[in-house]
Write a protein that holds these residues in place. Structure first.
Motif, PDB file in Angstrom:
ATOM      1  N   LEU A 198       8.355  -2.590  -8.972  1.00 57.27           N
ATOM      2  CA  LEU A 198       7.612  -3.860  -8.982  1.00 57.27           C
ATOM      3  C   LEU A 198       6.848  -4.030 -10.294  1.00 57.27           C
ATOM      4  N   LYS A 199       6.246  -2.929 -10.745  1.00 57.14           N
ATOM      5  CA  LYS A 199       5.497  -2.987 -12.002  1.00 57.14           C
ATOM      6  C   LYS A 199       6.417  -3.277 -13.178  1.00 57.14           C
ATOM      7  N   LYS A 200       7.536  -2.606 -13.171  1.00 57.89           N
ATOM      8  CA  LYS A 200       8.512  -2.747 -14.256  1.00 57.89           C
ATOM      9  C   LYS A 200       9.011  -4.187 -14.344  1.00 57.89           C
ATOM     10  N   ILE A 201       9.224  -4.806 -13.193  1.00 56.38           N
ATOM     11  CA  ILE A 201       9.741  -6.180 -13.159  1.00 56.38           C
ATOM     12  C   ILE A 201       8.703  -7.163 -13.698  1.00 56.38           C
ATOM     13  N   GLY A 202       7.433  -6.801 -13.588  1.00 55.22           N
ATOM     14  CA  GLY A 202       6.396  -7.673 -14.147  1.00 55.22           C
ATOM     15  C   GLY A 202       5.410  -8.213 -13.128  1.00 55.22           C
ATOM     16  N   PHE A 203       5.562  -7.792 -11.889  1.00 57.57           N
ATOM     17  CA  PHE A 203       4.583  -8.197 -10.872  1.00 57.57           C
ATOM     18  C   PHE A 203       3.215  -7.592 -11.190  1.00 57.57           C
ATOM     19  N   GLN A 204       2.150  -8.327 -10.853  1.00 57.45           N
ATOM     20  CA  GLN A 204       0.848  -7.695 -10.703  1.00 57.45           C
ATOM     21  C   GLN A 204       0.931  -6.987  -9.353  1.00 57.45           C
ATOM     22  N   VAL A 205       0.580  -5.701  -9.353  1.00 58.78           N
ATOM     23  CA  VAL A 205       0.866  -4.878  -8.179  1.00 58.78           C
ATOM     24  C   VAL A 205      -0.409  -4.400  -7.496  1.00 58.78           C
ATOM     25  N   GLY A 206      -0.383  -4.428  -6.170  1.00 60.43           N
ATOM     26  CA  GLY A 206      -1.478  -3.850  -5.389  1.00 60.43           C
ATOM     27  C   GLY A 206      -0.980  -2.678  -4.572  1.00 60.43           C
ATOM     28  N   ALA A 207      -1.673  -1.536  -4.677  1.00 62.81           N
ATOM     29  CA  ALA A 207      -1.366  -0.381  -3.837  1.00 62.81           C
ATOM     30  C   ALA A 207      -2.606  -0.083  -2.988  1.00 62.81           C
ATOM     31  N   GLY A 208      -2.609   1.039  -2.310  1.00 64.05           N
ATOM     32  CA  GLY A 208      -3.798   1.372  -1.529  1.00 64.05           C
ATOM     33  C   GLY A 208      -3.473   2.241  -0.332  1.00 64.05           C
ATOM     34  N   PHE A 209      -4.511   2.580   0.408  1.00 66.08           N
ATOM     35  CA  PHE A 209      -4.316   3.529   1.517  1.00 66.08           C
ATOM     36  C   PHE A 209      -5.391   3.334   2.571  1.00 66.08           C
ATOM     37  N   MET A 210      -5.126   3.879   3.741  1.00 66.60           N
ATOM     38  CA  MET A 210      -6.113   3.834   4.818  1.00 66.60           C
ATOM     39  C   MET A 210      -7.053   5.027   4.680  1.00 66.60           C
ATOM     40  N   VAL A 211      -8.306   4.800   4.993  1.00 72.30           N
ATOM     41  CA  VAL A 211      -9.303   5.868   4.918  1.00 72.30           C
ATOM     42  C   VAL A 211      -9.527   6.405   6.330  1.00 72.30           C
ATOM     43  N   GLY A 212      -9.366   7.707   6.493  1.00 73.11           N
ATOM     44  CA  GLY A 212      -9.544   8.300   7.823  1.00 73.11           C
ATOM     45  C   GLY A 212      -8.299   8.198   8.674  1.00 73.11           C
ATOM     46  N   SER A 213      -7.138   8.067   8.040  1.00 71.18           N
ATOM     47  CA  SER A 213      -5.911   8.053   8.842  1.00 71.18           C
ATOM     48  C   SER A 213      -5.724   9.453   9.443  1.00 71.18           C
TER      49      SER A 213
ATOM     50  N   ARG B 288       0.837  -1.192   0.000  1.00 72.93           N
ATOM     51  CA  ARG B 288       0.000   0.000   0.000  1.00 72.93           C
ATOM     52  C   ARG B 288       0.871   1.241   0.000  1.00 72.93           C
ATOM     53  N   HIS B 289       0.469   2.248  -0.772  1.00 76.05           N
ATOM     54  CA  HIS B 289       1.280   3.474  -0.765  1.00 76.05           C
ATOM     55  C   HIS B 289       0.994   4.308   0.488  1.00 76.05           C
ATOM     56  N   GLU B 290      -0.107   4.017   1.175  1.00 72.30           N
ATOM     57  CA  GLU B 290      -0.535   4.621   2.462  1.00 72.30           C
ATOM     58  C   GLU B 290      -1.040   6.056   2.327  1.00 72.30           C
ATOM     59  N   THR B 291      -0.315   6.929   1.671  1.00 71.11           N
ATOM     60  CA  THR B 291      -0.798   8.259   1.285  1.00 71.11           C
ATOM     61  C   THR B 291       0.168   8.795   0.246  1.00 71.11           C
ATOM     62  N   ALA B 292      -0.371   9.464  -0.760  1.00 75.49           N
ATOM     63  CA  ALA B 292       0.477   9.932  -1.859  1.00 75.49           C
ATOM     64  C   ALA B 292       0.923  11.383  -1.670  1.00 75.49           C
ATOM     65  N   THR B 293       0.675  11.934  -0.505  1.00 72.64           N
ATOM     66  CA  THR B 293       1.100  13.306  -0.215  1.00 72.64           C
ATOM     67  C   THR B 293       2.318  13.226   0.705  1.00 72.64           C
TER      68      THR B 293
END
Ligand code: 5AD
Length: 369
Positions: free
Chosen positions: A210-225, A181-186
């Protein structure tokens, strides 16, 4: 049928039926057809509950176009709760002296896979803290053995930030997917959730590597952190548009009593669901889990998620003896439908919400033309 009494959030059956007779609002129509909105439109949508019911209907419609009623399952194996990081929100941060630490052996991990395979799981997710004991060599050894034993299964790793070469070695050992998870992009918000040695810049580097290497990638963040603003959430959506991940994991922030964020309020269910709906419309083919945190905050959280665009659940395959020790936040559910052993009851609750658990690998359709 679960949701008959779920008033106040636009989930009441009657209100949905009434709304159906009206044309979809221009805003939701625009999001659905163009997969995008301006920042100010997003801000408006994120800050009102006025569109929640139609957002849910539109998200469910789009989900059904690409995935029908299928719900994919992933067996989650939490193989170590040692962590060298000290994220302010997380219950397994290194400074939490109250956490009882554990590591699974390779044999124990393989037993989890064996049990999971028999239950119908065809994806194994190996998740852990950033534990220096698990060197690249040890991780690769576990991955190779799972790969050789279960050539038909997908192997997902979720072991944090590593150098490019480490990711390459995991991929070559047979891992196909990676969750981070990227957690927050700011960057400024990132620095309020993490100690200074952790930066958004490196997080971002990892995800693109990870994307470049060829993985299927999952990102994401917490809501209300803690300290999260609507602008931060919009930045998260923009980051995800840039990254184009195969999976997006979101769930509410839930406080943990032995962390610096113990006194902060939990994220709100309504905002998590609104975001799931928005994500399904912005990323029609993405894999969207109804997360454990969502299931923890409301008894029907996962079903509500499935009805608002989510199409993945990740039950716990870890041995019962360690399950309570992987406490990222207070009261994390670890038995009942959350456990992989109850695939049958999970099937029933998904069915009552209108969906079917399926046992194929459930690769993302994000890469299909
Ligand atoms: N509340 C909700 N989610 C949390 N995570 C960690 N701590 C918490 C918390 N207190 C999430 C993070 C991490 C994932 C494994 O769990 O987003 O990436």
């Amino acid at each position: 049928m679960l949701l008959d009494n779920y008033a106040g959030m636009g989930y009441n059956k009657n209100s949905i039926r009434e709304r159906r007779e009206y044309p979809m609002s221009e805003l939701i129509q625009k999001l659905k057809t163009t997969q995008n909105l301006t920042d100010s439109e997003l801000k408006h949508l994120l800050e009102t509950d006025a569109y929640d019911a139609e957002l849910r209907l539109a998200a469910d419609e789009v989900r059904r176009i690409h995935y029908g009623t299928d719900v994919y399952i992933r067996g989650l194996i939490e193989f170590t709760n040692y962590c060298k990081n000290d994220c302010f929100y997380c219950g397994i941060r290194r400074s939490n002296r109250c956490a009882e630490r554990y590591r699974l052996t390779k044999e124990e991990v393989l037993e989890c896979c064996e049990e999971g395979y028999a239950l119908g799981f065809r994806t194994f997710v190996l998740q852990g803290g950033e534990d220096p004991y698990f060197t690249d060599e040890r991780i690769c050894e576990i991955v190779s053995e799972i790969r050789n034993t279960y050539p038909d299964c997908a192997i997902t790793l979720s072991v944090g930030e590593k150098p490019y070469e480490s990711y390459v070695s995991y991929y070559n050992a047979g891992a196909n997917r990676y969750l981070l998870r990227h957690e927050t992009a700011t960057a400024e918000h990132y620095s309020r959730l993490h100690p200074s040695e952790l930066t958004f810049e490196n997080r971002r580097r990892c995800l693109f590597d990870l994307k470049k290497i060829g993985f299927q990638v999952g990102a994401g963040f917490m809501v209300g952190s803690p300290f999260q603003t609507t602008e931060n959430i919009i930045a998260d959506l923009r980051f995800l548009q840039d990254l184009q991940p195969d999976m997006i994991g979101i769930g509410p922030f839930l406080s943990h009593k032995d962390t610096p964020f113990c006194a902060f309020p939990n994220g709100e269910l309504s905002l998590v669901l609104r975001l799931l709906g928005i994500l399904r419309l912005m990323f029609p083919k993405v894999l969207l889990p109804a997360t454990t945190a969502l299931g923890t905050m409301h008894p029907q959280g996962r079903e509500l998620g499935l009805q608002t665009g989510a199409n993945v659940v990740m039950p716990n395959l870890s041995p019962l003896s360690v399950r309570k020790k992987y406490m990222l936040y207070d009261n994390k559910i670890s038995t009942g439908d959350e456990s992989a052993q109850s695939v049958a009851s999970l099937t029933m609750s998904a069915r009552s919400a209108g969906y079917e658990i399926v046992t194929d690998r459930g690769d993302a359709k994000t890469r299909e033309k």
